[in-house]
Write a protein that holds these residues in place. Structure first.
Motif, mmCIF file in Angstrom:
data_model
loop_
_atom_site.group_PDB
_atom_site.id
_atom_site.type_symbol
_atom_site.label_atom_id
_atom_site.label_comp_id
_atom_site.label_asym_id
_atom_site.label_seq_id
_atom_site.Cartn_x
_atom_site.Cartn_y
_atom_site.Cartn_z
ATOM 1 N N ARG A 1 -6.850 6.782 -11.281
ATOM 2 C CA ARG A 1 -6.756 7.264 -9.897
ATOM 3 C C ARG A 1 -5.349 7.780 -9.590
ATOM 4 N N SER B 1 -12.581 9.133 -6.135
ATOM 5 C CA SER B 1 -11.729 8.056 -6.652
ATOM 6 C C SER B 1 -11.037 7.284 -5.531
ATOM 7 N N LYS B 2 -10.917 7.917 -4.356
ATOM 8 C CA LYS B 2 -10.249 7.264 -3.226
ATOM 9 C C LYS B 2 -11.238 6.752 -2.177
#
Length: 237
Positions: free
Chosen positions: A159, A230-231
């Motif tokens: 990430r 990913s966030k």
């Protein structure tokens, strides 16, 4: 206008088939290079992050070489150097034969070397962004070093490194044009052949430019979605 459309059409009268094949080769080279470059870059970052001085030295020498050499020169060294090395090895055991390295494999290996040298720096920066308490937490839970790395550190590492790796992917996509100099029929080579045969360089090189831009825009859109995915945990919090 009609003449340009005819030249870009598919079939015997146009160069559409060759251009499409070149696009396929370009994308294939980039996609084939990416996993090898990522794995090698991650291993180099591990070596740089290691407490073993010899591993750090070897990793630093590797990145210094492949970040310092022009990509085209690296491609030539891999393509011609491997051929010479194999031929010399065969001579030592009594065989005298001409060996030609596959241009696709040579291009993929050379680009992977260059990509991994830059990717290692992205991974190394990501390593520095992970608090040491994460390692201690994994150890406190009874996880082995391997489990801590794969289950705790690696997801955070990807990430953090993703924005830099996304930029490197776009650079890799453009660098695939270099494989045309060793005979691989990628987009740039096919466009160049069409331009020389038809005496229409602006048309075919312009089409190549547009295709590279379209590939870059598609990649940018995909990378933006991956970053948002990913966030997703941060957004939820």
């Amino acid at each position: 206008m009609n003449e340009a459309l005819t030249l870009l059409s598919f079939g015997d009268q146009g160069w559409g088939d060759q251009i499409a094949r070149g696009v396929l080769i370009t994308v294939t080279v980039a996609l084939a290079t990416l996993p090898f470059g990522l794995i090698l870059g991650f291993l180099i970052a591990l070596a740089k992050n290691s407490s073993e001085p010899s591993l750090k030295l070897a990793a630093n020498i590797y990145t210094t070489i492949f970040r310092g050499l022009p990509e085209l020169l690296t491609l030539f060294l891999v393509y011609f150097g491997v051929q010479i090395a194999i031929q010399q090895g065969l001579k030592l055991i009594g065989f005298d034969a001409q060996v030609e390295v596959n241009s696709f494999v040579a291009g993929m290996v050379a680009l992977a070397f260059v990509f991994s040298s830059y990717a290692s720096e992205a991974f190394l920066s990501a390593f520095k962004g992970i608090p040491y308490g994460q390692y201690e937490g994994g150890h406190a839970l009874g996880l082995s070093r391997y489990q801590t790395m794969t289950l705790v550190i690696l997801p955070q590492l990807i990430r953090l490194a993703l924005p830099a790796l996304g930029n490197l992917w776009l650079i890799l996509l453009k660098d695939t044009a270099l494989v045309s100099v060793i005979g691989l029929p990628d987009l740039l080579r096919e466009a160049g052949i069409a331009a020389r045969v038809t005496k229409e360089p602006f048309l075919f090189y312009g089409i190549a430019c547009l295709i590279y831009l379209v590939l870059a825009m598609i990649s940018s859109t995909g990378l933006a979605r991956i970053e948002r995915w990913s966030k997703r945990g941060d957004t939820a919090r």
